[in-house]
Scaffold this active site. Sequence first.
Site, PDB file in Angstrom:
ATOM      1  N   ASP A 135      54.308  -9.177  23.920  1.00  0.00           N
ATOM      2  CA  ASP A 135      52.844  -9.207  24.061  1.00  0.00           C
ATOM      3  C   ASP A 135      52.221  -7.859  23.712  1.00  0.00           C
ATOM      4  O   ASP A 135      52.821  -6.811  23.966  1.00  0.00           O
ATOM      5  CB  ASP A 135      52.474  -9.591  25.500  1.00  0.00           C
ATOM      6  CG  ASP A 135      51.018 -10.023  25.611  1.00  0.00           C
ATOM      7  OD1 ASP A 135      50.376 -10.234  24.562  1.00  0.00           O
ATOM      8  OD2 ASP A 135      50.515 -10.136  26.745  1.00  0.00           O
TER       9      ASP A 135
ATOM     10  N   ASN B 124      50.073 -21.212  21.523  1.00  0.00           N
ATOM     11  CA  ASN B 124      49.693 -20.294  20.428  1.00  0.00           C
ATOM     12  C   ASN B 124      49.112 -21.006  19.203  1.00  0.00           C
ATOM     13  O   ASN B 124      48.578 -20.363  18.297  1.00  0.00           O
ATOM     14  CB  ASN B 124      50.879 -19.414  19.999  1.00  0.00           C
ATOM     15  CG  ASN B 124      51.171 -18.296  20.983  1.00  0.00           C
ATOM     16  OD1 ASN B 124      52.303 -17.842  21.110  1.00  0.00           O
ATOM     17  ND2 ASN B 124      50.151 -17.825  21.702  1.00  0.00           N
TER      18      ASN B 124
HETATM   19  C1  FPP Z   1      51.743 -11.809  21.401  1.00  0.00           C
HETATM   20  O1  FPP Z   1      50.899 -10.701  21.172  1.00  0.00           O
HETATM   21  C2  FPP Z   1      52.590 -12.053  20.243  1.00  0.00           C
HETATM   22  C3  FPP Z   1      52.730 -13.246  19.607  1.00  0.00           C
HETATM   23  C4  FPP Z   1      52.026 -14.472  20.021  1.00  0.00           C
HETATM   24  C5  FPP Z   1      53.579 -13.383  18.407  1.00  0.00           C
HETATM   25  C6  FPP Z   1      54.896 -12.660  18.504  1.00  0.00           C
HETATM   26  C7  FPP Z   1      55.636 -12.901  17.260  1.00  0.00           C
HETATM   27  C8  FPP Z   1      56.331 -11.977  16.585  1.00  0.00           C
HETATM   28  C9  FPP Z   1      56.514 -10.570  17.017  1.00  0.00           C
HETATM   29  C10 FPP Z   1      56.992 -12.365  15.338  1.00  0.00           C
HETATM   30  C11 FPP Z   1      58.256 -13.029  15.724  1.00  0.00           C
HETATM   31  C12 FPP Z   1      59.356 -12.531  14.986  1.00  0.00           C
HETATM   32  C13 FPP Z   1      60.581 -12.384  15.484  1.00  0.00           C
HETATM   33  C14 FPP Z   1      61.585 -11.961  14.541  1.00  0.00           C
HETATM   34  C15 FPP Z   1      60.958 -12.611  16.895  1.00  0.00           C
HETATM   35  P1  FPP Z   1      49.345 -10.972  21.057  1.00  0.00           P
HETATM   36  O2  FPP Z   1      49.039 -11.328  19.648  1.00  0.00           O
HETATM   37  O3  FPP Z   1      48.937 -11.995  22.057  1.00  0.00           O
HETATM   38  O4  FPP Z   1      48.777  -9.569  21.404  1.00  0.00           O
HETATM   39  P2  FPP Z   1      47.383  -9.280  22.101  1.00  0.00           P
HETATM   40  O5  FPP Z   1      47.465  -9.865  23.478  1.00  0.00           O
HETATM   41  O6  FPP Z   1      47.318  -7.787  22.104  1.00  0.00           O
HETATM   42  O7  FPP Z   1      46.323  -9.919  21.262  1.00  0.00           O
END
Ligand code: FPP
Length: 247
Positions: free
Chosen positions: A25, A73
């Site tokens: 996150d 998501n």
């Molecule tokens: C949450 O941060 C993150 C996600 C929903 C996506 C995570 C996916 C990856 C890192 C790519 C996956 C790849 C691998 C290889 C595991 P957010 O976008 O909710 O952050 P925020 O809360 O700051 O907006």
Amino acid sequence: MLFLFKKKSKPKNSDLPVHIGIILDGNGRWAKRRGLPRTAGHSAGAENFRTIANYCRDIGIKYLTVYAFSTENWKRSEEEIYAIWELLRKYLKESIQKMVRDRVKISIMGDIGAIPEDIQELIDETDRLSETFEGIQLNICLNYGGRDEILKAAKEVAADCLAGKIQPEEITDDYFEAKLYSAGVPDPDLIIRPSGELRISNFLLWQSAYSEFYFTKTLWPDFSTKELDSAIADYQKRDRRFGGVKD
Ligand code: FPP
């Protein structure tokens, strides 16, 4: 001249968590703070996953489970979802090349029927290739939701009852757990949530019953191996009683 080097303190091996879960996150905020698109945050987050997974393998963690894409998501923009699939595609392709060398097992947890078909094929290939590997097991949660997982298991158990395979009073924890995506994987000892949020967000609801938690304000792309050491050291100080009492 005498140089004094501070020895890097790696986590002690005794009481090392067997299984660590991480809610990835803070990628979006990481990007925003740099004036970059959210997708750049996911890219940095995927890169950090690689670093942390290699480190976990090196220090002897047996299972690492990360929450990469939840059943909720899908509410994000098409562009952002596309970028996440693209990163996974790239990660799985690169891993297929390296997994035989590293003996790393990669497993996907979640309802993968809804994700792009070519990624489903890559998942089948990683499953087939790494089935017998005994190195660290990386579980990537994709289109995963804890409630969804429990509901799926409940439906399968109900179907077994209707088919006469088992009687309701014979259903045990083990019988139920075998229907979860995590079948065969021990429960997480330590769950880490970066980015300052203090909630579980539908991650490993059944499996986290006795997990220890580590919350940090660090955003996921900045979560370093040093901070992982601190999280593990913190975990090693906890007194885990699993509902019992101390001798
Ligand atoms: C949450 O941060 C993150 C996600 C929903 C996506 C995570 C996916 C990856 C890192 C790519 C996956 C790849 C691998 C290889 C595991 P957010 O976008 O909710 O952050 P925020 O809360 O700051 O907006």
